[in-house]
Design a protein around this motif. Structure first.
Motif, PDB file in Angstrom:
ATOM      1  N   MET A   1       0.832  -1.200   0.000  1.00 44.62           N
ATOM      2  CA  MET A   1       0.000   0.000   0.000  1.00 44.62           C
ATOM      3  C   MET A   1       0.870   1.256   0.000  1.00 44.62           C
ATOM      4  SD  MET A   1      -3.190  -0.691   2.596  1.00 44.62           S
ATOM      5  CE  MET A   1      -4.438  -1.918   2.237  1.00 44.62           C
ATOM      6  N   ARG A   2       0.372   2.320  -0.619  1.00 46.96           N
ATOM      7  CA  ARG A   2       1.113   3.573  -0.675  1.00 46.96           C
ATOM      8  C   ARG A   2       1.157   4.224   0.704  1.00 46.96           C
ATOM      9  NH1 ARG A   2      -1.574   7.120  -5.212  1.00 46.96           N
ATOM     10  NH2 ARG A   2       0.367   8.311  -5.054  1.00 46.96           N
ATOM     11  N   GLN A   3       2.263   4.905   0.979  1.00 41.76           N
ATOM     12  CA  GLN A   3       2.453   5.599   2.243  1.00 41.76           C
ATOM     13  C   GLN A   3       2.074   7.077   2.081  1.00 41.76           C
ATOM     14  OE1 GLN A   3       3.396   3.671   4.944  1.00 41.76           O
ATOM     15  NE2 GLN A   3       3.154   2.049   3.405  1.00 41.76           N
ATOM     16  N   PHE A   4       1.960   7.773   3.225  1.00 42.60           N
ATOM     17  CA  PHE A   4       1.576   9.182   3.226  1.00 42.60           C
ATOM     18  C   PHE A   4       2.508  10.002   2.334  1.00 42.60           C
ATOM     19  CE2 PHE A   4       1.339  13.498   4.842  1.00 42.60           C
ATOM     20  CZ  PHE A   4       0.000  13.664   5.161  1.00 42.60           C
ATOM     21  N   ALA A   5       3.811   9.783   2.461  1.00 37.12           N
ATOM     22  CA  ALA A   5       4.777  10.568   1.678  1.00 37.12           C
ATOM     23  C   ALA A   5       4.648  10.286   0.188  1.00 37.12           C
ATOM     24  CB  ALA A   5       6.201  10.272   2.154  1.00 37.12           C
ATOM     25  N   ASP A   6       4.259   9.052  -0.169  1.00 34.19           N
ATOM     26  CA  ASP A   6       4.068   8.709  -1.581  1.00 34.19           C
ATOM     27  C   ASP A   6       2.916   9.505  -2.191  1.00 34.19           C
ATOM     28  OD1 ASP A   6       6.058   6.763  -1.320  1.00 34.19           O
ATOM     29  OD2 ASP A   6       4.603   5.245  -0.714  1.00 34.19           O
ATOM     30  N   VAL A   7       1.888   9.737  -1.374  1.00 38.64           N
ATOM     31  CA  VAL A   7       0.677  10.397  -1.861  1.00 38.64           C
ATOM     32  C   VAL A   7       0.801  11.914  -1.794  1.00 38.64           C
ATOM     33  CG1 VAL A   7      -1.824  10.657  -1.526  1.00 38.64           C
ATOM     34  CG2 VAL A   7      -0.736   8.429  -1.150  1.00 38.64           C
ATOM     35  N   PHE A   8       1.331  12.427  -0.668  1.00 36.57           N
ATOM     36  CA  PHE A   8       1.283  13.869  -0.424  1.00 36.57           C
ATOM     37  C   PHE A   8       2.653  14.551  -0.471  1.00 36.57           C
ATOM     38  CE2 PHE A   8      -2.410  12.125   2.038  1.00 36.57           C
ATOM     39  CZ  PHE A   8      -3.395  12.609   1.189  1.00 36.57           C
ATOM     40  N   GLY A   9       3.722  13.780  -0.595  1.00 40.36           N
ATOM     41  CA  GLY A   9       5.040  14.378  -0.755  1.00 40.36           C
ATOM     42  C   GLY A   9       5.678  14.918   0.501  1.00 40.36           C
ATOM     43  N   SER A  10       5.142  14.534   1.673  1.00 36.09           N
ATOM     44  CA  SER A  10       5.717  14.965   2.951  1.00 36.09           C
ATOM     45  C   SER A  10       5.400  13.901   3.986  1.00 36.09           C
ATOM     46  CB  SER A  10       5.132  16.309   3.382  1.00 36.09           C
ATOM     47  OG  SER A  10       3.728  16.216   3.562  1.00 36.09           O
ATOM     48  N   GLU A  11       5.959  14.060   5.172  1.00 40.52           N
ATOM     49  CA  GLU A  11       5.675  13.116   6.245  1.00 40.52           C
ATOM     50  C   GLU A  11       4.459  13.578   7.045  1.00 40.52           C
ATOM     51  OE1 GLU A  11       7.110  10.208   6.680  1.00 40.52           O
ATOM     52  OE2 GLU A  11       8.366  10.610   4.918  1.00 40.52           O
ATOM     53  N   PRO A  12       3.671  12.652   7.586  1.00 44.56           N
ATOM     54  CA  PRO A  12       2.504  13.058   8.386  1.00 44.56           C
ATOM     55  C   PRO A  12       2.930  13.699   9.696  1.00 44.56           C
ATOM     56  CG  PRO A  12       2.842  10.688   8.558  1.00 44.56           C
ATOM     57  CD  PRO A  12       3.798  11.183   7.507  1.00 44.56           C
ATOM     58  N   GLU A  13       2.106  14.597  10.198  1.00 42.44           N
ATOM     59  CA  GLU A  13       2.353  15.220  11.494  1.00 42.44           C
ATOM     60  C   GLU A  13       1.757  14.413  12.641  1.00 42.44           C
ATOM     61  OE1 GLU A  13       1.728  19.642  11.558  1.00 42.44           O
ATOM     62  OE2 GLU A  13       0.933  19.251   9.540  1.00 42.44           O
ATOM     63  N   VAL A  14       0.693  13.656  12.339  1.00 38.82           N
ATOM     64  CA  VAL A  14      -0.056  12.957  13.383  1.00 38.82           C
ATOM     65  C   VAL A  14      -0.491  11.592  12.858  1.00 38.82           C
ATOM     66  CG1 VAL A  14      -2.275  12.935  14.638  1.00 38.82           C
ATOM     67  CG2 VAL A  14      -0.904  15.014  14.565  1.00 38.82           C
ATOM     68  N   GLU A  15      -0.473  10.611  13.737  1.00 35.70           N
ATOM     69  CA  GLU A  15      -1.066   9.302  13.445  1.00 35.70           C
ATOM     70  C   GLU A  15      -2.044   8.975  14.564  1.00 35.70           C
ATOM     71  OE1 GLU A  15       0.193   4.571  13.396  1.00 35.70           O
ATOM     72  OE2 GLU A  15       1.745   6.111  13.226  1.00 35.70           O
ATOM     73  N   ALA A  16      -3.208   8.446  14.203  1.00 31.86           N
ATOM     74  CA  ALA A  16      -4.209   8.046  15.199  1.00 31.86           C
ATOM     75  C   ALA A  16      -4.932   6.805  14.695  1.00 31.86           C
ATOM     76  CB  ALA A  16      -5.206   9.176  15.459  1.00 31.86           C
ATOM     77  N   SER A  17      -5.581   6.086  15.602  1.00 35.72           N
ATOM     78  CA  SER A  17      -6.301   4.880  15.197  1.00 35.72           C
ATOM     79  C   SER A  17      -7.456   4.620  16.144  1.00 35.72           C
ATOM     80  CB  SER A  17      -5.359   3.669  15.171  1.00 35.72           C
ATOM     81  OG  SER A  17      -4.969   3.298  16.487  1.00 35.72           O
ATOM     82  N   ALA A  18      -8.346   3.732  15.729  1.00 36.98           N
ATOM     83  CA  ALA A  18      -9.480   3.315  16.550  1.00 36.98           C
ATOM     84  C   ALA A  18      -9.946   1.944  16.074  1.00 36.98           C
ATOM     85  CB  ALA A  18     -10.625   4.327  16.472  1.00 36.98           C
TER      86      ALA A  18
END
Length: 352
Positions: A1-18
């Motif tokens: 699966m594609r990662q955040f940086a692959d899609v948006f060109g930067s690293e995510p600031e926050v990760e959350a889950s439920a």
């Protein structure tokens, strides 16, 4: 699966889950103001997010390989984006500041299987917004916002149970919830037990219509009995004077509430299993939401020596069932029961 940086060109600031959820006891009691006893499942929905560099929100589902663009306050969305739009717009109506974001979603909660995948997404997103923007919202507030997001922006008349479990529960405990006053507490699973969830393979095409019909029948039964909701009846004999099918529908709700209260008082795994078996019989005979495939799958589970008890879970008319099994025997039970189910001409699958 594609990662955040692959899609948006930067690293995510926050990760959350439920997590998703399953009901161990308390089927069709929530919209009657009653008691429920669900648990979070191990599968979770993850969101990775960061602030957008312009006026657009961008949402990408890794599971669907689909991206949607949204301008805050703009046209409503459909599909997975509608849940995220609701989670942005509902807090904004209460004065919480949320600016454009980029979000990647990844989930192993089975979608469309009655395991509250939508609540998992909403709670994960709201947790992410709380962290990213420093929102002053507690866990109960997260659940309330998730419910309103789904009602107002997806158009689904959901109860508060699913987001409550996603926000407050975990897979090691049961969440005992009074849906009338929202009092809740976490309870341990019965000693020497774990739960599994199997899908019958029967689509729930009529589930929504059936649930609307059952809700209306319960409301009419309460009206005839002169109470606010069936939660106010604690003696099954009281409903005996109602015409059919109202008496049957009301009897299920009353007895299911009693089963939840008994389980929540502390019982052995064997006693808990007996309550689950009684729940399925009531869902089949009184509430009329089972189908032959579910009855077969539940029966195969109930006959397995490592199973304490089982019943259909969710709206019914197809979909999944849940079983309480001896700790450490879940994989064995799933394999044996699904083989026996397949031999009868059905195709099921393990969900949890």
């Amino acid at each position: 699966m594609r990662q955040f940086a692959d899609v948006f060109g930067s690293e995510p600031e926050v990760e959350a889950s439920a997590p998703g959820r399953v009901n161990l006891l308390g089927e069709h009691t929530d919209y009657n103001g009653g008691f429920v006893l669900p648990a979070a499942i191990p599968q979770r929905t993850q969101v990775f997010m960061g602030r957008s560099g312009d006026e657009w929100c961008r949402f990408y589902s890794a599971n669907l390989d689909q991206q949607v663009r949204y301008r805050i306050g703009g046209a409503l969305q459909v599909g997975f984006a509608a849940y995220l739009v609701g989670c942005i717009e509902v807090p904004r109506t209460l004065g919480h500041k949320i600016t454009p974001v980029e979000i990647l979603i990844r989930s192993d909660v089975p979608m469309g299987a009655g395991l509250a995948s939508s609540a998992a997404l909403e709670v994960a997103a709201l947790r992410g917004f709380r962290t990213l923007f420093g929102l002053d919202i507690d866990d109960l507030g997260i659940a309330r916002l998730a419910q309103q997001a789904e009602i107002r922006y997806v158009g689904a008349p959901c109860s508060l149970t699913d987001p409550m479990v996603a926000s407050l529960g975990d897979s090691r405990h049961l969440l005992f919830l009074d849906t009338r006053n929202l009092q809740w507490r976490l309870l341990p699973l019965p000693e020497d037990s774990e739960f599994i969830v199997l899908d019958s393979g029967v689509p729930q095409g009529s589930a929504l219509r059936g649930q609307h019909r059952r809700r209306a029948e319960c409301e009419e039964a309460a009206r005839r009995l002169g109470v606010e909701s069936l939660r106010d009846i604690d003696d099954p004999a009281v409903v005996g004077g109602l015409p059919e099918p109202l008496a049957l529908r009301a009897r299920h709700v009353v007895t299911e509430n009693q089963r939840v209260l008994k389980a929540a008082s502390g019982v052995s795994a064997a006693e808990f299993g007996e309550l689950m078996n009684a729940s399925h019989a009531s869902l089949r005979e009184d509430f009329g939401v089972s189908v032959p495939a579910l009855d077969l799958l539940v029966s195969l589970l109930q006959r397995h020596p490592s199973v304490y008890g089982a019943h259909l879970t969710g709206a019914g008319f197809g979909g999944p069932c849940v079983a309480l099994v001896k700790a450490g025997h879940g994989a064995e039970v799933k394999a044996a029961v699904l083989d026996a189910y397949s031999a009868e001409g059905y195709r099921g699958r393990a969900l949890v």
